[in-house]
Design an enzyme around this catalytic site. Structure first.
Site, PDB file in Angstrom:
ATOM      1  N   PRO A  84       0.818  -1.212   0.000  1.00  0.00           N
ATOM      2  CA  PRO A  84       0.000   0.000   0.000  1.00  0.00           C
ATOM      3  C   PRO A  84       0.856   1.269   0.000  1.00  0.00           C
ATOM      4  O   PRO A  84       2.049   1.200   0.305  1.00  0.00           O
ATOM      5  CB  PRO A  84      -0.793  -0.111   1.314  1.00  0.00           C
ATOM      6  CG  PRO A  84      -0.470  -1.418   1.909  1.00  0.00           C
ATOM      7  CD  PRO A  84       0.696  -1.990   1.210  1.00  0.00           C
ATOM      8  N   PRO A  85       0.281   2.400  -0.342  1.00  0.00           N
ATOM      9  CA  PRO A  85       1.040   3.651  -0.379  1.00  0.00           C
ATOM     10  C   PRO A  85       1.613   4.007   0.997  1.00  0.00           C
ATOM     11  O   PRO A  85       0.990   3.723   2.016  1.00  0.00           O
ATOM     12  CB  PRO A  85      -0.007   4.700  -0.788  1.00  0.00           C
ATOM     13  CG  PRO A  85      -1.144   3.931  -1.351  1.00  0.00           C
ATOM     14  CD  PRO A  85      -1.120   2.586  -0.728  1.00  0.00           C
ATOM     15  N   THR A 100       4.274   2.925   2.629  1.00  0.00           N
ATOM     16  CA  THR A 100       4.847   1.918   3.506  1.00  0.00           C
ATOM     17  C   THR A 100       6.369   1.872   3.432  1.00  0.00           C
ATOM     18  O   THR A 100       6.984   1.022   4.047  1.00  0.00           O
ATOM     19  CB  THR A 100       4.299   0.515   3.175  1.00  0.00           C
ATOM     20  OG1 THR A 100       4.284   0.357   1.765  1.00  0.00           O
ATOM     21  CG2 THR A 100       2.903   0.349   3.709  1.00  0.00           C
ATOM     22  N   GLY A 101       6.951   2.775   2.674  1.00  0.00           N
ATOM     23  CA  GLY A 101       8.407   2.856   2.674  1.00  0.00           C
ATOM     24  C   GLY A 101       9.077   2.151   1.516  1.00  0.00           C
ATOM     25  O   GLY A 101      10.244   1.787   1.602  1.00  0.00           O
ATOM     26  N   LYS A 102       8.372   1.990   0.394  1.00  0.00           N
ATOM     27  CA  LYS A 102       8.964   1.316  -0.761  1.00  0.00           C
ATOM     28  C   LYS A 102      10.122   2.145  -1.337  1.00  0.00           C
ATOM     29  O   LYS A 102      11.194   1.617  -1.615  1.00  0.00           O
ATOM     30  CB  LYS A 102       7.895   1.061  -1.829  1.00  0.00           C
ATOM     31  CG  LYS A 102       6.797   0.130  -1.332  1.00  0.00           C
ATOM     32  CD  LYS A 102       5.814  -0.229  -2.411  1.00  0.00           C
ATOM     33  CE  LYS A 102       4.899   0.925  -2.791  1.00  0.00           C
ATOM     34  NZ  LYS A 102       4.040   1.376  -1.682  1.00  0.00           N
ATOM     35  N   HIS A 110     -25.297   7.129  18.750  1.00  0.00           N
ATOM     36  CA  HIS A 110     -24.801   6.324  17.636  1.00  0.00           C
ATOM     37  C   HIS A 110     -23.445   5.685  17.973  1.00  0.00           C
ATOM     38  O   HIS A 110     -23.270   4.477  17.855  1.00  0.00           O
ATOM     39  CB  HIS A 110     -24.690   7.214  16.389  1.00  0.00           C
ATOM     40  CG  HIS A 110     -24.220   6.512  15.173  1.00  0.00           C
ATOM     41  ND1 HIS A 110     -25.048   6.203  14.121  1.00  0.00           N
ATOM     42  CD2 HIS A 110     -22.999   6.030  14.819  1.00  0.00           C
ATOM     43  CE1 HIS A 110     -24.376   5.579  13.191  1.00  0.00           C
ATOM     44  NE2 HIS A 110     -23.119   5.464  13.588  1.00  0.00           N
ATOM     45  N   GLU A 111     -22.525   6.527  18.430  1.00  0.00           N
ATOM     46  CA  GLU A 111     -21.173   6.010  18.709  1.00  0.00           C
ATOM     47  C   GLU A 111     -21.199   5.024  19.872  1.00  0.00           C
ATOM     48  O   GLU A 111     -20.518   3.989  19.831  1.00  0.00           O
ATOM     49  CB  GLU A 111     -20.210   7.158  19.011  1.00  0.00           C
ATOM     50  CG  GLU A 111     -19.993   8.143  17.848  1.00  0.00           C
ATOM     51  CD  GLU A 111     -19.415   7.483  16.604  1.00  0.00           C
ATOM     52  OE1 GLU A 111     -18.765   6.439  16.730  1.00  0.00           O
ATOM     53  OE2 GLU A 111     -19.649   8.011  15.498  1.00  0.00           O
TER      54      GLU A 111
HETATM   55  P1  ADP Z   1       6.015   4.514  -0.645  1.00  0.00           P
HETATM   56  O1  ADP Z   1       7.087   4.637  -1.642  1.00  0.00           O
HETATM   57  O2  ADP Z   1       5.787   3.117  -0.178  1.00  0.00           O
HETATM   58  O3  ADP Z   1       4.719   5.171  -1.006  1.00  0.00           O
HETATM   59  P2  ADP Z   1       7.794   6.137   0.890  1.00  0.00           P
HETATM   60  O4  ADP Z   1       8.997   5.271   0.886  1.00  0.00           O
HETATM   61  O5  ADP Z   1       7.799   7.271  -0.053  1.00  0.00           O
HETATM   62  O6  ADP Z   1       6.486   5.267   0.671  1.00  0.00           O
HETATM   63  O7  ADP Z   1       7.559   6.635   2.368  1.00  0.00           O
HETATM   64  C1  ADP Z   1       7.041   7.900   2.654  1.00  0.00           C
HETATM   65  C2  ADP Z   1       7.560   8.375   3.978  1.00  0.00           C
HETATM   66  O8  ADP Z   1       7.002   7.613   5.026  1.00  0.00           O
HETATM   67  C3  ADP Z   1       9.030   8.237   4.132  1.00  0.00           C
HETATM   68  O9  ADP Z   1       9.685   9.381   3.693  1.00  0.00           O
HETATM   69  C4  ADP Z   1       9.216   8.026   5.618  1.00  0.00           C
HETATM   70  O10 ADP Z   1       9.316   9.266   6.274  1.00  0.00           O
HETATM   71  C5  ADP Z   1       7.942   7.379   6.052  1.00  0.00           C
HETATM   72  N1  ADP Z   1       8.074   5.931   6.213  1.00  0.00           N
HETATM   73  C6  ADP Z   1       7.349   4.989   5.560  1.00  0.00           C
HETATM   74  N2  ADP Z   1       7.687   3.745   5.963  1.00  0.00           N
HETATM   75  C7  ADP Z   1       8.665   3.898   6.872  1.00  0.00           C
HETATM   76  C8  ADP Z   1       9.442   2.971   7.649  1.00  0.00           C
HETATM   77  N3  ADP Z   1       9.270   1.646   7.560  1.00  0.00           N
HETATM   78  N4  ADP Z   1      10.368   3.478   8.495  1.00  0.00           N
HETATM   79  C9  ADP Z   1      10.545   4.801   8.605  1.00  0.00           C
HETATM   80  N5  ADP Z   1       9.863   5.725   7.894  1.00  0.00           N
HETATM   81  C10 ADP Z   1       8.920   5.291   7.049  1.00  0.00           C
HETATM   82 ZN    ZN Z   2     -21.523   4.585  12.804  1.00  0.00          ZN
END
Ligand code: ADP
Ligand code: ZN
Length: 611
Positions: A205-206, A208-210, A425-426
């Site tokens: 997912p977006p 996540t640190g790829k 509700h909550e």
């Molecule tokens: P992706 O490419 O998966 O969309 P990014 O690598 O660009 O994500 O991560 C965006 C930001 O989120 C990074 O600059 C960092 O600050 C933070 N981040 C995400 N995952 C991690 C992680 N595992 N450890 C530390 N920082 C993280």
């Molecule tokens: Zn609700």
């Protein structure tokens, strides 16, 4: 994009300036340059100077007499009169007759000065400007660099990011450390005849640190890092993307060993379909990428990492062996991972000593690395806003809600009735959940409107890592989702639009149970739908006959209805607790899980005593 527009203006602008320089130069500077100072005088003075033998040189033309003063060399001019004895007198005075006093500027020089000099000045000026203005935008100025790749080269590897900077994600790091090892010493691999995979796909997912992981690979191996986003390949003109790919690989091969990182590869790597009106440009770009990947041998040191969050949409040609055949999942962080990410990002800020990271991590369940980084930053901003020098636990807690649900809406004031309904509700959700699981269902509930549009916010308890869900658990979840609406029905007697999101979620679970998980009575283990978009919301598509579809719909409705009734019964049985909890939430606008449980327990004790 704005910069492109800015760049067009100066061209016309330059021509204007150039023309102006030319005109000004010709009008003012040239006459000055090409003529020496000449003073006009009357004929009498000329005659007198002749008598006094003051004339140095003299030149008589058709219309005027030009002469110099013998003493100071000043040049004079005077009109021509019909003077017969002039030549004699001049001779007698010892003046020097000469053909030329004022130098005629050579026409060649005039041409040179008046036309070429300004052009040369202009070009030099333009060069200077283009270096100064466009230099900042890198070499991707449209005019001068058609079709060149925009891959940025980080000569000193990748911002110095190392694996240690990427918290959690141990599996991904382990899978990638082999690449680092290979880049450090390819001989070991060559000796045995093994070749590294050319392409590795990072999926998840977006946020996540790829990107970070790819940089870390380059950082650890200490090799150059080329990075380009898939969308940058897709250009306005057909063929441009392909030429960018070619260019990128040419650069990479020159700098090998190196890492090439292609972000959002799905933008170019989507399945090619025979559909009419397909994207020609994209297909050409993809074909070029495939060709390039086939073109280089296994061990030339160029490793391609690519990131995507829709792996299922990639063209099979891209994922076959020899291309992006290795897949490294980069998942949302678990509890431990979240805690580590929070710690990594907290190093940059000043924190109170008592901050409990594991509690924050538990509260931020489901948050991605990028969101966690954002939470820490929001907390720091909040501390500054309150003019404090350290970040506190409550800063972090509040910023979780900010990042996930948006800022508190200061001027959105709920009417009393609305606030009461939201409170019921909550509490309805929470109470149904508590009664089913016999434990605190929430961390905290607040009923302050958020900029995201939510009227209340419930922070769920992190249930830890769950890989299997039983049929009962799923049914309970549906009951919990219907609990909000059920509470409205019981306490207020009317229903509102506030439950739309609950309805969506309950339906989604019910549909999945029946059509995907084989949890209905008559479909046994037959899949009627498949998930198409695992990392972006998880859309599902049906694959069954129309009659089956009708039957699925009927069963989904029955399932949700049954759970809704269950929720209604639970709330009716606990009517007193419902009222008391809702009143507490209404008065205080926020309730924690502990407060919730203690009120619930005290109400139950009371009831027991009365019976
Ligand atoms: P992706 O490419 O998966 O969309 P990014 O690598 O660009 O994500 O991560 C965006 C930001 O989120 C990074 O600059 C960092 O600050 C933070 N981040 C995400 N995952 C991690 C992680 N595992 N450890 C530390 N920082 C993280
Ligand atoms: Zn609700």
């Amino acid at each position: 994009m704005k910069k492109f527009e800015d760049r067009k203006k100066p061209l016309i602008f330059y021509y204007g300036i150039m023309l102006m320089i030319l005109v000004i130069f010709n009008i003012f500077a040239l006459p000055y340059l090409s003529q020496q100072q000449i003073e006009e005088t009357d004929y009498g003075t000329f005659m007198k100077m002749t008598e006094n033998c003051q004339i140095g040189k003299v030149q008589i033309s058709d219309s005027q007499i030009i002469f110099t003063d013998k003493g100071d060399g000043t040049i004079y001019t005077t009109g021509l009169l019909n003077d017969d004895g002039l030549t004699q007198r001049l001779y007698a005075s010892g003046a020097e007759f000469s053909g030329e006093i004022v130098k005629e500027t050579s026409p060649f020089l005039v041409l040179l000065l008046s036309w070429f000099l300004p052009i040369i000045i202009f070009i030099a000026f333009g060069q200077f400007l283009s270096k100064k203005i466009m230099g900042k935008n890198g070499p991707n100025s449209m005019m001068f660099n058609m079709g060149k790749s925009n891959a940025k080269v980080y000569v000193k590897s990748s911002d110095g990011i190392k694996f240690a900077d990427v918290a959690g994600e141990d599996e991904a790091k382990e899978a990638l450390s082999e690449i680092v090892d290979y880049l450090h010493g390819p001989e070991t691999y060559e000796e045995i005849g093994a070749s590294m995979p050319k392409g590795i796909l990072l999926v998840g997912p977006p946020g996540t640190g790829k990107t970070m992981l790819a940089k870390a690979v380059a950082g650890e191996a200490n090799v150059p890092f080329f990075s380009i986003s898939g969308s940058e390949f897709v250009e306005m003109f057909v063929g441009m993307g392909a030429s960018k790919v070619r260019d990128l690989f040419r650069q990479a091969k020159e700098k090998a060993p190196c890492i090439v990182f292609i972000d959002e590869i799905d933008t170019i790597g989507k399945k090619r379909e025979g559909s009419i009106g397909g994207n020609d440009e994209r297909e050409q770009t993809l074909n070029q990428l495939l060709t390039e990947m086939d073109g280089f041998e296994g061990n030339n040191g160029v490793i391609i990492l690519a990131a995507t969050n829709r792996p299922e949409s990639l063209d099979p040609a891209l994922t076959r062996p020899g291309r992006f055949d290795r897949r490294v999942p980069v998942e949302l962080p678990d509890l431990k991972g979240r805690e580590e990410i929070l710690k990594v990002h907290s190093k940059k800020i000043k924190l109170e000593k008592s901050v409990d990271f594991s509690l924050i991590a538990r509260m931020a369940s489901g948050a991605s690395g990028a969101e966690l980084a954002n939470i820490v930053n929001e907390a720091a901003l909040r501390a500054v806003r309150d003019k404090r020098s350290v970040v506190t636990q409550s800063d972090l807690e509040e910023s979780i809600e900010v990042v996930i649900a948006g800022y508190q809406k200061k001027n959105a004031i709920l009417t009393d009735k609305e606030k009461m309904i939201v409170a019921y509700h909550e509490i309805g959700h929470a109470l149904v959940a508590a009664k089913q699981s016999h434990s605190a269902p929430v961390q905290k509930i607040t009923i302050v409107p958020r900029t995201s549009g939510a009227l209340g916010y419930t922070m769920q308890v992190d249930e830890g890592n769950h890989y299997l869900l039983s049929k009962e658990e799923l049914e309970n979840k549906i009951a919990t989702f219907t609990g909000g609406r059920a509470a409205e029905e019981i306490a207020v007697g009317s229903i509102t639009t506030g439950a739309s999101n609950d309805i969506e979620q309950a339906t989604r679970i019910a549909r999945a149970m029946i059509a995907m998980y084989g949890m209905s009575d008559d479909f046994d283990m037959v899949a009627m739908q498949t998930v198409t978009n695992q990392y972006l919301g998880g859309d599902a598509s049906l694959s069954c006959s129309a009659e089956t579809q009708t039957e699925i719909d009927r069963q989904v409705v029955a399932l949700v209805k049954k759970q809704h009734e269950k929720a209604l019964n639970i709330l009716k049985e606990n009517r007193r607790a419902l009222d008391k909890l809702a009143k507490y939430l209404y008065d205080n606008e926020t309730i924690t899980g502990e407060q919730f449980m203690s009120i619930l327990d005290s109400v139950e004790e009371n009831e027991d005593r009365q019976n």
